[in-house]
Design a protein around this motif. Structure first.
Motif, PDB file in Angstrom:
ATOM      1  N   UNK A 128      10.048  12.717   0.199  1.00  0.00           N
ATOM      2  CA  UNK A 128      10.100  11.664  -0.812  1.00  0.00           C
ATOM      3  C   UNK A 128      10.469  10.306  -0.230  1.00  0.00           C
ATOM      4  N   UNK A 129      11.481  10.298   0.633  1.00  0.00           N
ATOM      5  CA  UNK A 129      11.885   9.021   1.236  1.00  0.00           C
ATOM      6  C   UNK A 129      10.751   8.481   2.097  1.00  0.00           C
ATOM      7  N   UNK A 130      10.110   9.366   2.825  1.00  0.00           N
ATOM      8  CA  UNK A 130       8.992   8.909   3.672  1.00  0.00           C
ATOM      9  C   UNK A 130       7.888   8.286   2.823  1.00  0.00           C
ATOM     10  N   UNK A 131       7.542   8.970   1.789  1.00  0.00           N
ATOM     11  CA  UNK A 131       6.447   8.489   0.898  1.00  0.00           C
ATOM     12  C   UNK A 131       6.837   7.148   0.265  1.00  0.00           C
ATOM     13  N   UNK A 132       8.071   7.056  -0.152  1.00  0.00           N
ATOM     14  CA  UNK A 132       8.572   5.852  -0.814  1.00  0.00           C
ATOM     15  C   UNK A 132       8.634   4.677   0.165  1.00  0.00           C
ATOM     16  N   UNK A 133       9.090   4.929   1.388  1.00  0.00           N
ATOM     17  CA  UNK A 133       9.350   3.828   2.324  1.00  0.00           C
ATOM     18  C   UNK A 133       8.161   3.461   3.186  1.00  0.00           C
ATOM     19  N   UNK A 134       7.164   4.307   3.194  1.00  0.00           N
ATOM     20  CA  UNK A 134       6.037   4.062   4.099  1.00  0.00           C
ATOM     21  C   UNK A 134       5.363   2.706   3.861  1.00  0.00           C
ATOM     22  N   UNK A 135       5.082   2.310   2.604  1.00  0.00           N
ATOM     23  CA  UNK A 135       4.451   0.994   2.413  1.00  0.00           C
ATOM     24  C   UNK A 135       5.367  -0.154   2.838  1.00  0.00           C
ATOM     25  N   UNK A 136       6.659   0.047   2.726  1.00  0.00           N
ATOM     26  CA  UNK A 136       7.583  -1.053   3.021  1.00  0.00           C
ATOM     27  C   UNK A 136       7.909  -1.125   4.506  1.00  0.00           C
ATOM     28  N   UNK A 137       8.152   0.022   5.107  1.00  0.00           N
ATOM     29  CA  UNK A 137       8.707   0.035   6.456  1.00  0.00           C
ATOM     30  C   UNK A 137       7.723   0.508   7.529  1.00  0.00           C
ATOM     31  N   UNK A 138       6.573   0.954   7.098  1.00  0.00           N
ATOM     32  CA  UNK A 138       5.665   1.541   8.082  1.00  0.00           C
ATOM     33  C   UNK A 138       6.084   2.970   8.396  1.00  0.00           C
ATOM     34  N   UNK A 139       5.226   3.680   9.113  1.00  0.00           N
ATOM     35  CA  UNK A 139       5.466   5.100   9.368  1.00  0.00           C
ATOM     36  C   UNK A 139       6.738   5.351  10.179  1.00  0.00           C
ATOM     37  N   UNK A 140       6.957   4.624  11.295  1.00  0.00           N
ATOM     38  CA  UNK A 140       8.170   4.916  12.061  1.00  0.00           C
ATOM     39  C   UNK A 140       9.444   4.629  11.266  1.00  0.00           C
ATOM     40  N   UNK A 141       9.451   3.526  10.551  1.00  0.00           N
ATOM     41  CA  UNK A 141      10.624   3.181   9.749  1.00  0.00           C
ATOM     42  C   UNK A 141      10.860   4.177   8.636  1.00  0.00           C
ATOM     43  N   UNK A 142       9.783   4.610   8.018  1.00  0.00           N
ATOM     44  CA  UNK A 142       9.903   5.594   6.940  1.00  0.00           C
ATOM     45  C   UNK A 142      10.429   6.910   7.476  1.00  0.00           C
ATOM     46  N   UNK A 143       9.976   7.282   8.660  1.00  0.00           N
ATOM     47  CA  UNK A 143      10.455   8.520   9.285  1.00  0.00           C
ATOM     48  C   UNK A 143      11.949   8.418   9.533  1.00  0.00           C
ATOM     49  N   UNK A 144      12.377   7.285  10.068  1.00  0.00           N
ATOM     50  CA  UNK A 144      13.800   7.103  10.343  1.00  0.00           C
ATOM     51  C   UNK A 144      14.607   7.147   9.050  1.00  0.00           C
ATOM     52  N   UNK A 145      14.102   6.468   8.029  1.00  0.00           N
ATOM     53  CA  UNK A 145      14.802   6.461   6.742  1.00  0.00           C
ATOM     54  C   UNK A 145      14.916   7.875   6.176  1.00  0.00           C
TER      55      UNK A 145
END
Lengths: 586, 631
Positions: A128-145
């Motif tokens: 869920x966090x990855x899906x939510x953050x991917x547009x904002x942070x990009x894939x690496x950032x979303x993964x970290x989040x």
């Protein structure tokens, strides 16, 4: 033709030495960060694969009630009632039970089903966090989040210390709900997106209703601070509808059930030091600062969120700003919402809680830490978005490794290897203290002959047979507290003859010489940690001149100061009777 | 001159190697504490094995096979079946003057530094300096490695960590660029490994063979497809490419023959149930899934079930890097390096599987696996794999097509090298503990008496040969030593009749022989030695010259006969029939034909290896003169 093309591409790929990538190729490469985020949650749910359960504050209550649900036919009005009072707002929601029941229908054991719910919560949370953050942070950032969120100390404690499966499931679903409302969809998918939002928030509402309301408030805040509010409004409304639907369903299914504030909500605010403390423990939450469990935000979320903030400030000062004010506002959201939630856990927010009466949605104010941690995780993921030079594999490893390492030492639950009871033997004080197991053993005198002794001088009653005058009986009792007990209780064990006459008795303090960590030392009930198994051994000698059996034992609890006996739950009596003439007295 | 040898000469090479060794020093920290970690599982064995080894070396036996004090003094052919190389290193320290515990600690320390260096050298070959450094760090600080050092104190297995990377380096070179140096190097590395730990022979040899087959096959197929060759030429090419590796293995077997041949041929002459039965049977030592990821650490025992009192984690950072390796390995342009890394991904996954209860059928179906004893020993393979794959994080997208990674470290790698190295150290830091304590009375201080007390208290070092039906639990020899008397003879005087028909007097004794003067009134007399029989024990009857009267040893005359040896029924002690009259009887432990052949093969292989090494520069020189690129 497709097979030929695949063969050719495989051959070409083989010529490059990349057979695996060629075959599985694009999907894996495209979603590699999502897969990585989910794969690296393994450390946090691996303890669930232990072939047994663990000692948590909720004890075996979920298991007892799951078994009860399993035994009843599909009754939509079923509510948990074994060893607990159902609270439709603050307690575990019905969704966790339904999910676990589904697992049992697929063949899983009760313990496995409960643990599966925890595991699902973790995996869903990461996704869920990855899906939510991917547009904002990009894939690496979303993964970290996603990883920061998965390894939040609060979430680890929610599972391995508190056993709060409703809350764990809720925290696992909330990021999905945020993503469902926030994500950008093509116009053709808008109806499906609306339905999806509604469905997910319905599930969130069913998982832990009180916390779901707070999660929806956070969603409102996020929506208000982000771009594209208008386009997301239908999904927001659907989310609200989902939450409301959950409330309606729960009301219809369970009726209005609430429990008065047992723990004293306003005594459980956090002190700032606790928010950054590395302390880890299995004890309960206590009024004041001396909580027995970890309620910190976690080193990794705080450190990385601060780093993101620094990068933002530095970016603004050096003019590396953000292409649009929209993006600047969206960066504010996680920090602002997290800060508000954190402030609400501190004592200075007490007035606000009292005025709004919204405290009745939660048992403890620190339950907002989970949601605060979620927004801090989003902020933490911003590190890789704002610093592209750190997106190299080694630096990503450093950041991911730091996140996991910061919480690694917390991943050691107190395991229970022995077989678990299907329901408590008895409960006292409104399920505050449960008697889980009773074993009666007979002491074998050293001079006894003709008996094969395999234990250290004792035989189980089931093997010994009827006790006789002169025997010394040992009641081996397994107890579990479900809440903090404020006083030391005494146990009374009365040996009765067939007519009910008192033959002998024992009245020790409950927990005498029963410290699980220091055998032989006292562990009275005021020190008992919720969920901890305590085994007590009470000796009763059958007088030599006692009439022959059968005998019975009356067992109960009382307070020495007032001599008042605690009533036994669900029966109109203040003691339970153990009939020693039965071979199996359980 | 090859690019590789040129790079070896560069100062940067020395800096990288030095840094790898320097960073490994932190792992030695626990060894620097005064005292010894007596509580570690094999700590006492490590010390007393060295004690016994020293006894033999001081007796002038340069390749010991017989352990004189095993089994409460009855002896055991320990060094005939247990690889001795690590103990040679320890023995050097003892001879220099270190006491036994300090010598063992020094050997552990050298193994740590050696393994850091060897992994750096191998990984640098594949992944460059930065990758080599990370792989080296991971290798030293891997939880299983630290577990072998400080929880088990397994000296042989810890020392074997030095050789594992060297073995695979050698065979990588033989596949990538076959040459004589690499052939000899691979053979020596493999020999070093086997002579250090014969258990790892079972683990590493199949892995090496699989690597050779897979990499050679892929290499051949790649060449064949790119040049559109037929099956037959490809098969010939496969054989041609595999030949150097096979020759290296054969040369290695030859070099090891002095140990391996007798160890295999004579292993059934000891009671194997003491090695593979009871607590050494594999069934109760599987690792549960959660244990692979758990941060738990302890110094207790491995028990059946999931509640072991020690840690079996694979390592948090190594696993993170392993997951990332599925993304980073694809970036490596050199195909052989890429296949090598993919091979290790597969081996790591397989090894993890073999640690878990899910692999029970495999363990039951492959009898050879029982020699590994404990499923968690697969941690040797996971350590190697995870370390190497962890170093792959430093692999960069654009690499030159040559087989050697460019020696320069790109900026992005340098920036992340330090934080990554620090994180690796931080992750391992909580596990850098050794339980140092004073020895119990049943453990030390190190002496023969302490050895016997240790044997009795722990049932360790009580191995017996196949001729013994009963495992001893004490002995008159041990009793003597505990009383403060030494062992001057192993003649069993308690069975000598008092009627004067037999008289025995021990003249001299060492760890592997005893000379006694014997008088027998008739041909029915026998001398019993408190020594367990094992092939190699021979008895010889010598003439008694009768002069000089005051020097028995000088009276030993010519050899009369080789006496027949029998054994006692339960204990398997040596019984020698003696002829009537006065004679000298010598009991001596000698080489059997198998051991002699093993020695000869090893010597011959050694000569061949030296010859090949000498030939290599000549060949390269002649190629230089003809203008063909070498290396």
């Amino acid at each position: 033709m497709a097979a030929v093309k695949l063969g050719i591409s495989l051959r070409h790929a083989y010529g490059r030495g990349d057979v695996t990538i060629a075959a599985l190729g694009k999907p894996i490469a495209r979603y590699r960060y999502a897969l990585l985020a989910i794969a690296l949650t393994v450390f946090v749910w691996a303890p669930l694969t232990y072939p047994g359960y663990f000692q948590v504050h909720s004890g075996f209550v979920p298991l007892f009630n799951l078994l009860h649900l399993h035994r009843t036919s599909l009754d939509p009005h079923w509510v948990p009632s074994i060893a607990t009072h159902y609270d439709m707002v603050r307690g575990d929601g019905l969704l966790a039970y339904y999910l676990a029941r589904l697992w049992m229908a697929l063949g899983a054991t009760p313990v496995g089903s409960v643990k599966a719910v925890f595991a699902i919560a973790w995996v869903l949370g990461a996704f869920g966090v990855y899906w939510w953050c991917h547009p904002l942070l990009g894939a690496p950032g979303a993964c970290l989040a996603a990883l920061v969120y998965s390894y939040l100390p609060y979430r680890i404690a929610a599972v391995y210390v508190r056993g709060a499966w409703g809350e764990a499931l809720c925290l696992g679903l909330v990021p999905l709900g945020m993503a469902a409302v926030s994500a950008a969809y093509p116009p053709t998918s808008s109806k499906r997106a609306i339905m999806l939002s509604g469905l997910i928030w319905l599930l969130i509402g069913l998982s832990q209703p009180g916390l779901a309301v707070w999660a929806f408030l956070c969603l409102l805040g996020w929506w208000a601070l982000s771009d594209g509010r208008r386009s997301r409004l239908p999904r927001l409304l659907a989310a609200g509808g989902g939450c409301a639907g959950a409330a309606v369903y729960t009301l219809w299914a369970a009726g209005w059930h609430t429990v008065a504030d047992r723990v004293g909500f306003f005594g459980h605010f956090l002190y700032p030091a606790q928010l950054v403390s590395p302390y880890w423990g299995f004890g309960p939450s206590r009024p004041g600062w001396n909580d027995g469990l970890s309620l910190g935000l976690g080193l990794a979320p705080v450190a990385l969120a601060c780093l993101t903030l620094l990068l933002l400030v530095w970016g603004i000062r050096t003019g590396q700003a953000f292409p649009s004010s929209g993006e600047r506002m969206s960066w504010r959201s996680p920090f602002l919402i997290a800060a508000i939630l954190i402030l609400l856990t501190l004592p200075l927010s007490a007035m606000l809680w009292q005025l709004s009466a919204i405290w009745q949605l939660l048992t403890y104010p620190w339950q907002l830490i989970g949601l605060a941690g979620m927004f801090l995780s989003v902020a933490a993921g911003g590190v890789l978005h704002l610093r592209p030079r750190w997106r190299t594999p080694p630096m990503q490893t450093v950041l991911i490794g730091f996140v996991l390492l910061a919480s690694y030492s917390y991943l050691q639950p107190r395991y229970i290897g022995q077989e678990l009871p299907t329901r408590p033997r008895a409960g006292w004080g409104g399920h505050q203290i449960l008697l889980l197991n009773v074993n009666v053993e007979v002491e074998i005198p050293p001079m006894a002959a003709g008996l094969s002794i395999s234990t250290s001088g004792r035989l189980p009653l089931s093997e010994y047979g009827m006790p006789r005058p002169g025997d010394t009986l040992h009641l081996v009792l397994t107890w579990q507290a479900t809440r903090v007990l404020e006083r030391d209780l005494k146990l009374f064990a009365h040996l009765l003859d067939a007519s009910g006459n008192l033959l002998a008795q024992a009245d020790p303090f409950l927990g005498a010489a029963s410290d699980p960590d220091a055998p032989g030392k006292d562990y009275f009930t005021s020190r008992w940690e919720p969920g901890r198994l305590v085994v007590t051994d009470v000796a009763i000698h059958v007088p030599d001149d006692a009439p022959p059996g059968p005998y019975r034992i009356a067992l109960g609890l009382y307070e020495e100061a007032t001599m008042q006996r605690w009533p036994v739950d669900d029966v109109p009596d203040d003691h339970i009777i153990l009939d020693l003439s039965e071979r199996d007295i359980l | 001159m090859s690019q590789d040898s040129a790079s070896l000469r560069q100062p940067r090479f020395a800096i990288g190697l030095g840094l790898a060794v320097l960073l490994a020093l932190l792992a030695i920290g626990p060894l620097l504490q005064p005292g010894y970690f007596w509580g570690a599982h094999d700590a006492r064995n490590s010390v007393y094995f060295l004690f016994e080894f020293d006894r033999s070396i001081r007796d002038g036996i340069l390749w010991p096979r017989w352990g004189p004090d095993w089994g409460f003094g009855y002896g055991y052919p320990f060094w005939n079946i247990y690889a001795p190389l690590a103990y040679y290193v320890g023995e050097l320290a003892v001879l220099v003057g270190f006491e036994y515990t300090a010598a063992v600690k020094l050997t552990f320390a050298l193994s740590i530094l050696g393994s850091a260096a060897s992994m750096y050298l191998f990984a640098r070959r594949l992944l460059g300096r930065a990758g080599g450094l990370i792989a080296s760090l991971l290798y030293v600080y891997m939880p299983y490695h630290l577990f072998d050092l400080y929880v088990r104190a397994a000296l042989a297995e810890s020392f074997a960590f030095v050789f594992i990377p060297l073995v695979f380096w050698g065979f990588f070179e033989l596949v990538e660029h076959p040459r004589l140096r690499a052939l000899v190097g691979a053979a020596w590395a493999y020999t070093g490994l086997v002579l250090t730990s014969n258990v790892l022979l079972v683990l590493i040899t199949p892995t090496v063979v699989a690597y050779i087959l897979v990499s050679t096959l892929l290499h051949t197929l790649r060449e064949g497809w790119s040049r559109r060759r037929g099956i037959a030429p490809m098969f010939v090419n496969f054989i041609r490419r595999a030949a150097p590796s096979v020759l290296a293995l054969l040369l290695g077997f030859g070099l090891q023959a002095i140990f391996l041949l007798p160890a295999l041929a004579e292993r059934n002459y000891v009671r194997l149930d003491q090695w593979f039965g009871g607590r050494y049977a594999f069934g109760g030592d599987f690792v549960y899934f959660h244990q692979l990821f758990s941060p738990a650490w302890g110094f207790g025992a491995s028990v059946p079930g999931p509640d072991d009192q020690m840690g079996f984690q694979l390592g948090l950072l190594p696993l993170v890097l392993f997951c990332l390796s599925f993304l980073t390995v694809a970036r490596v342009s050199n195909h052989l390096v890429r296949w090598t890394l993919r091979f290790w991904q597969l081996v790591t996954v397989a090894a993890i599987f073999l640690m878990t209860p899910a692999s029970l059928l495999v363990w039951r179906g492959v009898p050879l696996l029982t020699t590994v004893q404990f499923p968690w020993r697969m941690g040797v393979l996971t350590t190697m794999g995870l370390a190497l794959l962890g170093g792959a994080i430093m692999a960069r997208r654009a690499t030159p097509p040559s087989s050697v990674q460019a020696d320069g470290v790109p900026g992005w790698a340098m920036r992340s090298l330090i934080p990554l190295a620090l994180l690796i150290l931080m992750g391992a830091y909580p596990y850098l503990i050794a339980e140092v304590r004073d020895p119990l009375p049943t453990e030390g201080p190190v002496s023969l008496a302490a050895l016997f007390r240790y044997q009795q208290a722990s049932d360790e070092m009580t191995g017996t040969t196949a001729w013994a039906r009963r495992i001893p639990s004490w002995s008159p020899l041990a009793e003597q030593v505990i009383r403060g008397e030494g062992i001057n003879t192993k003649v069993n005087y308690s069975v000598i009749p008092n009627d004067g028909r037999l008289g025995v007097h021990s003249v001299e004794m060492s760890t592997v022989h005893e000379l006694v003067w014997v008088y027998a009134a008739d041909d029915q007399q026998s001398v019993t030695f408190l020594t367990a029989y094992y092939p190699g024990w021979n008895a010889y009857i010598y003439e008694d010259l009768k002069y000089p009267q005051d020097d028995l040893k000088a009276r030993v005359g010519r050899l009369i006969a080789r006496a027949e040896i029998r054994t006692t029924r339960d204990e398997g002690w040596i019984v020698v029939r003696v002829p009537r009259g006065e004679h000298f009887l010598e009991l001596r432990f000698e080489d059997t034909p198998v051991r002699f052949v093993g020695k000869a093969i090893s010597v011959a292989s050694f000569v061949v290896a030296l010859f090949l090494l000498a030939l290599d520069p000549l060949r390269r020189s002649s190629r230089n003169n003809t203008g063909v690129r070498v290396g």
